[in-house]
Motif scaffolding. Structure first.
Motif, mmCIF file in Angstrom:
data_model
loop_
_atom_site.group_PDB
_atom_site.id
_atom_site.type_symbol
_atom_site.label_atom_id
_atom_site.label_comp_id
_atom_site.label_asym_id
_atom_site.label_seq_id
_atom_site.Cartn_x
_atom_site.Cartn_y
_atom_site.Cartn_z
ATOM 1 N N GLY A 1 0.817 -1.212 0.000
ATOM 2 C CA GLY A 1 0.000 0.000 0.000
ATOM 3 C C GLY A 1 0.845 1.255 0.000
ATOM 4 O O GLY A 1 0.551 2.220 -0.703
ATOM 5 N N LYS A 2 1.917 1.244 0.771
ATOM 6 C CA LYS A 2 2.798 2.406 0.801
ATOM 7 C C LYS A 2 3.489 2.599 -0.541
ATOM 8 O O LYS A 2 3.601 3.713 -1.039
ATOM 9 C CB LYS A 2 3.837 2.286 1.900
ATOM 10 C CG LYS A 2 4.724 3.536 1.972
ATOM 11 C CD LYS A 2 5.638 3.536 3.158
ATOM 12 C CE LYS A 2 6.347 4.851 3.283
ATOM 13 N NZ LYS A 2 7.554 4.974 2.531
ATOM 14 N N SER B 1 -0.935 17.167 2.079
ATOM 15 C CA SER B 1 -1.778 16.086 1.548
ATOM 16 C C SER B 1 -1.040 14.755 1.456
ATOM 17 O O SER B 1 -1.675 13.726 1.227
ATOM 18 C CB SER B 1 -2.293 16.474 0.163
ATOM 19 O OG SER B 1 -1.208 16.649 -0.729
ATOM 20 N N VAL B 2 0.276 14.762 1.645
ATOM 21 C CA VAL B 2 1.067 13.542 1.450
ATOM 22 C C VAL B 2 1.831 13.132 2.707
ATOM 23 O O VAL B 2 1.728 11.994 3.164
ATOM 24 C CB VAL B 2 2.066 13.730 0.272
ATOM 25 C CG1 VAL B 2 3.018 12.561 0.167
ATOM 26 C CG2 VAL B 2 1.321 13.944 -1.033
ATOM 27 N N ASP B 3 2.596 14.033 3.259
ATOM 28 C CA ASP B 3 3.546 13.671 4.310
ATOM 29 C C ASP B 3 2.928 13.149 5.609
ATOM 30 O O ASP B 3 3.463 12.213 6.191
ATOM 31 C CB ASP B 3 4.511 14.826 4.564
ATOM 32 C CG ASP B 3 5.445 15.007 3.377
ATOM 33 O OD1 ASP B 3 6.299 14.129 3.170
ATOM 34 O OD2 ASP B 3 5.300 16.000 2.649
ATOM 35 N N PRO B 4 1.806 13.680 6.101
ATOM 36 C CA PRO B 4 1.197 13.059 7.288
ATOM 37 C C PRO B 4 0.725 11.626 7.021
ATOM 38 O O PRO B 4 0.873 10.756 7.879
ATOM 39 C CB PRO B 4 0.017 13.982 7.612
ATOM 40 C CG PRO B 4 0.384 15.293 7.017
ATOM 41 C CD PRO B 4 1.150 14.959 5.775
ATOM 42 N N LEU C 1 1.559 5.750 7.671
ATOM 43 C CA LEU C 1 1.875 4.448 7.055
ATOM 44 C C LEU C 1 3.193 3.898 7.593
ATOM 45 O O LEU C 1 3.288 2.717 7.937
ATOM 46 C CB LEU C 1 1.944 4.571 5.529
ATOM 47 C CG LEU C 1 0.619 4.568 4.795
ATOM 48 C CD1 LEU C 1 0.822 4.916 3.321
ATOM 49 C CD2 LEU C 1 -0.055 3.221 4.922
ATOM 50 N N ASP C 2 4.220 4.742 7.652
ATOM 51 C CA ASP C 2 5.515 4.291 8.175
ATOM 52 C C ASP C 2 5.408 3.830 9.626
ATOM 53 O O ASP C 2 5.997 2.819 10.009
ATOM 54 C CB ASP C 2 6.563 5.406 8.068
ATOM 55 C CG ASP C 2 7.091 5.587 6.657
ATOM 56 O OD1 ASP C 2 6.971 4.645 5.841
ATOM 57 O OD2 ASP C 2 7.633 6.671 6.364
ATOM 58 N N THR C 3 4.642 4.552 10.424
ATOM 59 C CA THR C 3 4.467 4.179 11.833
ATOM 60 C C THR C 3 3.754 2.838 11.951
ATOM 61 O O THR C 3 4.143 1.987 12.767
ATOM 62 C CB THR C 3 3.700 5.280 12.585
ATOM 63 O OG1 THR C 3 4.414 6.511 12.431
ATOM 64 C CG2 THR C 3 3.559 4.951 14.049
ATOM 65 N N CYS C 4 2.714 2.631 11.152
ATOM 66 C CA CYS C 4 1.995 1.344 11.167
ATOM 67 C C CYS C 4 2.914 0.204 10.726
ATOM 68 O O CYS C 4 2.909 -0.870 11.333
ATOM 69 C CB CYS C 4 0.774 1.403 10.254
ATOM 70 S SG CYS C 4 -0.547 2.437 10.888
#
Length: 185
Positions: free
Chosen positions: A66-67, A132-135, A140-143
């Protein structure tokens, strides 16, 4: 300290030794996962834990895919952005024609020739921070990191069933969505 130990002391030593993490693979169906409250007490509960780890392994690969797809979509959107040239600044067309990475070439299609400038992408180009992208990328990275740590902790129990479940989940997840995941992202 006396050499004489009563049975109570021996029992306490035995109890503290059992609570330590095993350093060899073992196949106990009562191995705790993540906390003492998650200790399977029957073969069915152990099977449920194995199924959970399979699903967690699949979820890990789904998150990675997904990322990768999101990164590709974000890059495509960025490349399609239109830029406004501010008065007094050099227009993009002039920047391209004077760029040291630009090469003049002739493009031929269906017998029609056109002079073009081909520009090589600069490697040190940093993409701007976007609300619109970085948060979303950070979530996603944290998950992904959280799920990978949970999988790592399951493997660190040294339980063979848990280890095989993590590998199996990774295999099944890669089988399902591995084609979407690119290690360059």
């Amino acid at each position: 300290m006396s050499m004489d130990m009563d049975m109570g002391d021996m029992g306490d030593m035995h109890m503290s030794h059992e609570s330590e993490m095993h350093m060899v693979f073992q196949n106990s169906i009562t191995t705790s996962l993540y906390s003492d409250s998650w200790t399977p007490n029957s073969p069915g509960a152990y099977a449920g834990t194995i199924i959970f780890l399979l699903i967690l392994g699949i979820a890990f690969r789904l998150l990675l895919a997904g990322k990768a797809l999101a990164e590709e979509r974000w890059l495509d959107a960025e490349m399609k952005r239109r830029y406004v040239v501010v008065q007094g600044k050099i227009p993009v067309a002039e920047q391209v024609s004077t760029d040291s990475l630009g090469k003049k070439m002739t493009l031929t299609e269906n017998g029609v020739e056109e002079d073009v400038v081909v520009v090589q992408k600069k490697r040190n180009h940093l993409r701007p921070w976007r609300m619109s992208v970085d948060p979303i990328r950070a979530v996603l990275d944290t998950c992904i990191v959280g799920v990978s740590y949970l999988l790592m902790l399951a493997v660190m129990t040294m339980n063979v069933g848990y280890f095989i479940a993590v590998l199996g989940g990774t295999f099944l997840g890669s089988l399902l969505v591995g084609r979407f995941y690119n290690s360059e992202h």
